[in-house]
Design an enzyme around this catalytic site. Structure first.
Site, PDB file in Angstrom:
ATOM      1  N   ASP A   1      61.487 -33.875 -28.806  1.00 18.89           N
ATOM      2  CA  ASP A   1      60.582 -33.762 -30.004  1.00 18.89           C
ATOM      3  C   ASP A   1      60.950 -35.736 -30.054  1.00 18.89           C
ATOM      4  O   ASP A   1      61.297 -36.420 -29.474  1.00 18.89           O
ATOM      5  CB  ASP A   1      61.539 -32.848 -30.574  1.00 18.89           C
ATOM      6  CG  ASP A   1      59.835 -32.787 -31.957  1.00 18.89           C
ATOM      7  OD1 ASP A   1      59.355 -33.508 -32.220  1.00 18.89           O
ATOM      8  OD2 ASP A   1      60.745 -31.965 -32.860  1.00 18.89           O
TER       9      ASP A   1
HETATM   10  C1  NOJ Z   1      58.346 -33.412 -34.661  1.00 18.31           C
HETATM   11  C2  NOJ Z   1      58.164 -31.817 -34.607  1.00 18.31           C
HETATM   12  O1  NOJ Z   1      59.650 -31.170 -34.700  1.00 18.31           O
HETATM   13  C3  NOJ Z   1      57.360 -31.626 -33.514  1.00 18.31           C
HETATM   14  O2  NOJ Z   1      57.326 -29.877 -33.571  1.00 18.31           O
HETATM   15  C4  NOJ Z   1      56.053 -32.455 -33.464  1.00 18.31           C
HETATM   16  O3  NOJ Z   1      55.236 -31.357 -32.763  1.00 18.31           O
HETATM   17  C5  NOJ Z   1      56.634 -33.342 -33.611  1.00 18.31           C
HETATM   18  N1  NOJ Z   1      57.069 -33.987 -34.660  1.00 18.31           N
HETATM   19  C6  NOJ Z   1      55.154 -34.702 -33.387  1.00 18.31           C
HETATM   20  O4  NOJ Z   1      54.801 -34.788 -34.335  1.00 18.31           O
END
Ligand code: NOJ
Length: 744
Positions: A276
């Site tokens: 993430d």
């Molecule tokens: C953080 C989020 O937790 C995740 O779910 C998301 O896909 C990513 N950022 C990308 O934006």
């Protein structure tokens, strides 16, 4: 734009017979490409950047082979940037373009929690496919969805993005989403790669505070949190994202047990793993990695193939490989995983997105708007109705409340690309061709959900007095749920409860229409509503769907995918809990009725809250309809099945009303005595049945006894012989009860 010339190496590879499909050709293609790559180019594939640097600097990195993927790029730049990768980098490896397409791209569907309320895998698949079609049309090839985090805590803002509290429902709908996104094959122009997230346990954040630590023992992880992921991987999910949280002290982006033992060895996952956003470098504040080099070492060895944003791989992996702290085989494997998905997406053959001919765009097409409307209809849950619904033609409506016309907020969290000017709010729906004959007075009363200014309440009351029925649209703005937006108080916010009371004081019938991102604590509001229709942010077509339901043009069929608690202090409260040794039988004892100086044990020493009892407000699976359904004739094909058998369970459901309707019949089981304590109920099947007024249908569930298996103390999965209870019914608290005994 037409397909450009591929760099020589890849063109040659594709020309040497690699155009045939099949794993062998795929493997040969990947191996051949890998053999041409320098260490730096390999590590470049493992690097994903967000589009937050000047275009020239990004292009320079792409040209140098330092980037394998981009996210958050303006879609109109996709071809330009892809051209840099394909035509100006040494090997011409295309980028995979990711974006958060969570519940629709431009045509916005209800938030995932709403989609889950439909209990309708076909609809969820169709809606998700719609999103993929729109996204691929603009060159996006990868989404970061579905989110399969089991969510038992409504304070957690990301419950909005989840499919609720149940593993079985989340797994069935998560698999449907994977099928919807990925279509028939990834290379089709209506398919994008899915990414199951967040691996794992993220929804169990302590206190419902986002990013917080979790403590989930392996047994619980395997019985509750992992199964939806496994189902989605079995459905073919191309990628997986690690989560932000540390579980039992190990941050997910450094968890080799989960990424290697479970994901690769047990589940045979052959896609790639992305971290993430900065979840790798965040292992430093977690106190799990000393510095950025340590981060790169830990995550690469744990099995994270691609790093989202934090760039420790590109900075440190070359050195770590030279120092033999990360084996080159580990790098090769990660790159293979990434190239495999790029190959399957057809990016090597067709890296560009074609211009769409005038009038041929699928975005906001009638078909997509209809899909979004249907999804919003099926996602709404009727929680209360004392007869005021459906509305009668000719009634004058008072349209009240901040959510009656909130085009941005109705779209919910994670709708980057939805255009609020396309949102049909309830107020806008009243101006549509279909509803323009309805007479109404509009007085919002509050400007937005957090508004506490009650100065317009007299105007509201005066409008309501001039109407036959009041529709009060309350709930939450989009910003109050979603990532990093947890709440410690989940009552109706601002002066919305006061607004409802003011409306009720007129004596007119009140319909409370909630539009929110989570299950709110609405017990205090119930007395002021004659009917309640609950909508989890319903998306682009929400307003029309709500009117369709209020007028009975559509019959409500949604069921709750999460427990609605009475008080925030009851959390966590979920239907599939284990029993304590002292289950409570008593209901709430009003605190004021407890005698002064009552002896300590006089209230019964059982497991409940003195002030809010043992029960939630609305149970998992609950939802009303304008029809009424009666369940009879439960039948089990075998009362003593063996582990390898399949039990056929049938029941008759009669629509005892004068209205055609759809019932979501639910199958639950309980394993009465186990080698570990087992949940008091577990969902094992559900079916939507359309039953005409006065008619009956037989619902049939096939329950393989193997579905009763669970992980015990030895962490082995098996079915334990013994007695089981079983229910077929309309929700997790009611239903016909039977029993059977699994024999050795
Ligand atoms: C953080 C989020 O937790 C995740 O779910 C998301 O896909 C990513 N950022 C990308 O934006």
């Amino acid at each position: 734009m037409k397909k450009g010339l591929l760099a020589l190496g890849i063109a040659a590879l594709l020309a040497t017979g690699c155009k045939q499909t099949g794993n062998t050709e795929e493997d040969r293609f990947i191996e051949s490409l890998l053999s041409q790559m320098t260490l730096e180019e390999k590590i470049g594939q493992m690097n994903q950047l967000s589009f937050d640097q000047p275009l020239d600097s990004i292009k320079a990195k792409i040209r140098a082979g330092e980037i394998g993927s981009m996210l958050n790029i303006d879609p109109t730049l996709i071809n330009e940037i892809q051209k840099t990768a394909v035509e100006e980098s040494r090997l011409g490896i295309p980028l995979i373009i990711g974006r958060d397409i969570i519940h629709g791209y431009k045509t916005v569907l209800p938030i995932p929690l709403g989609l889950a309320a439909s209990f309708d895998p076909q609809l969820v698949e169709a809606g998700t496919h719609m999103a993929a079609t729109e996204a691929r049309e603009e060159g996006i090839t990868w989404t970061f969805a579905p989110m399969l985090d089991i969510s038992r805590d409504a304070r957690w803002g990301r419950i909005a993005e989840s499919l609720g509290e149940d593993s079985y429902l989340s797994g069935e709908l998560g698999a449907a989403m994977v099928r919807g996104f990925q279509g028939k094959q990834l290379s089709d122009n209506d398919a994008i790669a899915a990414c199951v997230k967040h691996f794992v346990g993220y929804g169990a954040a302590e206190g419902g505070r986002d990013y917080n630590s979790t403590y989930i023992p392996e047994m619980l992880l395997r019985n509750v949190y992992l199964p939806p992921f496994q189902k989605a991987i079995e459905a073919g999910a191309a990628t997986l994202m690690t989560s932000f949280n540390d579980n039992n002290g190990v941050p997910a982006s450094g968890n080799d047990f989960l990424l290697r033992t479970v994901l690769r060895n047990e589940w045979n996952f052959d896609g790639f793993v992305v971290s993430d956003w900065c979840s790798m470098s965040e292992m430093i504040p977690h106190g799990f990695a000393a510095d950025r080099k340590d981060v790169a070492r830990i995550s690469a060895n744990a099995g994270v193939d691609m790093e989202m944003v934090s760039q420790t791989y590109i900075d440190h992996l070359p050195e770590l490989v030279t120092e033999k702290k990360v084996p080159i085989e580990t790098i090769d494997e990660a790159v293979r995983n990434i190239l495999r998905i790029k190959y399957r997406l057809g990016l090597f053959e067709n890296p560009y997105v074609d211009d769409v001919e005038e009038g041929m765009s699928t975005i906001y097409s009638d078909e997509h708007l209809q899909t979004a409307r249907r999804a919003a209809v099926e996602s709404a849950v009727l929680l209360k109705n004392n007869g005021v619904l459906p509305l009668k033609p000719g009634q004058t409506l008072a349209i009240i409340g901040p959510m009656a016309n909130a085009p941005h907020d109705q779209l919910g969290t994670w709708s980057f690309d939805g255009d609020k000017n396309r949102t049909v709010t309830p107020l806008k729906a009243l101006q549509s061709e279909e509803y323009k004959q309805v007479k109404y007075l509009y007085e919002a009363g509050l400007d937005y959900s957090r508004d506490t200014d009650t100065r317009n309440f007299e105007r509201v009351k005066s409008a309501v007095r001039r109407a036959d029925v009041a529709l009060v649209f309350v709930g939450e703005e989009a910003i109050l749920s979603g990532e990093a937006h947890s709440l410690s108080n989940i009552n109706l916010i601002g002066a919305q409860s006061e607004l409802l009371k003011a409306v009720k004081s007129t004596g007119k019938p009140v319909v409370m229409v909630v539009i929110a991102g989570r299950p709110l604590t609405i017990e205090r509001d119930l007395p002021y509503a004659d009917a309640i229709l609950y909508n989890f942010h319903p998306g682009t077509m929400g307003g029309l769907a709500i009117l369709d339901l209020l007028y009975g043009k559509e019959n409500p069929s949604g069921k709750l995918p999460v427990t609605f608690v009475r008080e925030v202090g009851q959390i966590p409260m979920y239907y599939n809990h284990n029993n304590t040794g002292r289950p409570a039988h008593n209901q709430i004892i009003p605190l004021k009725d407890i005698p002064l100086e009552a002896p300590q044990t006089s209230l019964g020493n059982t497991s409940f809250y003195l002030d809010s009892g043992k029960d939630p407000l609305f149970v998992f699976g609950y939802g009303l309809s304008y029809s009424t359904f009666e369940y009879t004739d439960l039948n089990l094909s075998n009362h003593e099945p063996k582990a390898g058998d399949t039990l056929t369970v049938t029941a008759t459901i009669k629509n005892t009303s004068r209205v055609d309707g759809t019932e979501v019949a639910q199958l639950y089981v309980r394993d009465l005595v186990g080698s570990i304590t087992r949940p008091v109920k577990e969902l094992k099947g559900f079916q939507r049945l359309f039953i005409k007024a006065g008619e009956s249908q037989t619902v049939t569930f096939e329950l393989p006894i193997s579905e009763l298996a669970f992980y015990g103390r030895d962490l082995q999965k098996r079915v334990e012989a013994g007695q089981f209870d079983l229910w077929v019914g309309p929700n997790s608290a009611e239903g016909l009860k039977g029993s059977f005994t699994v024999t050795e």
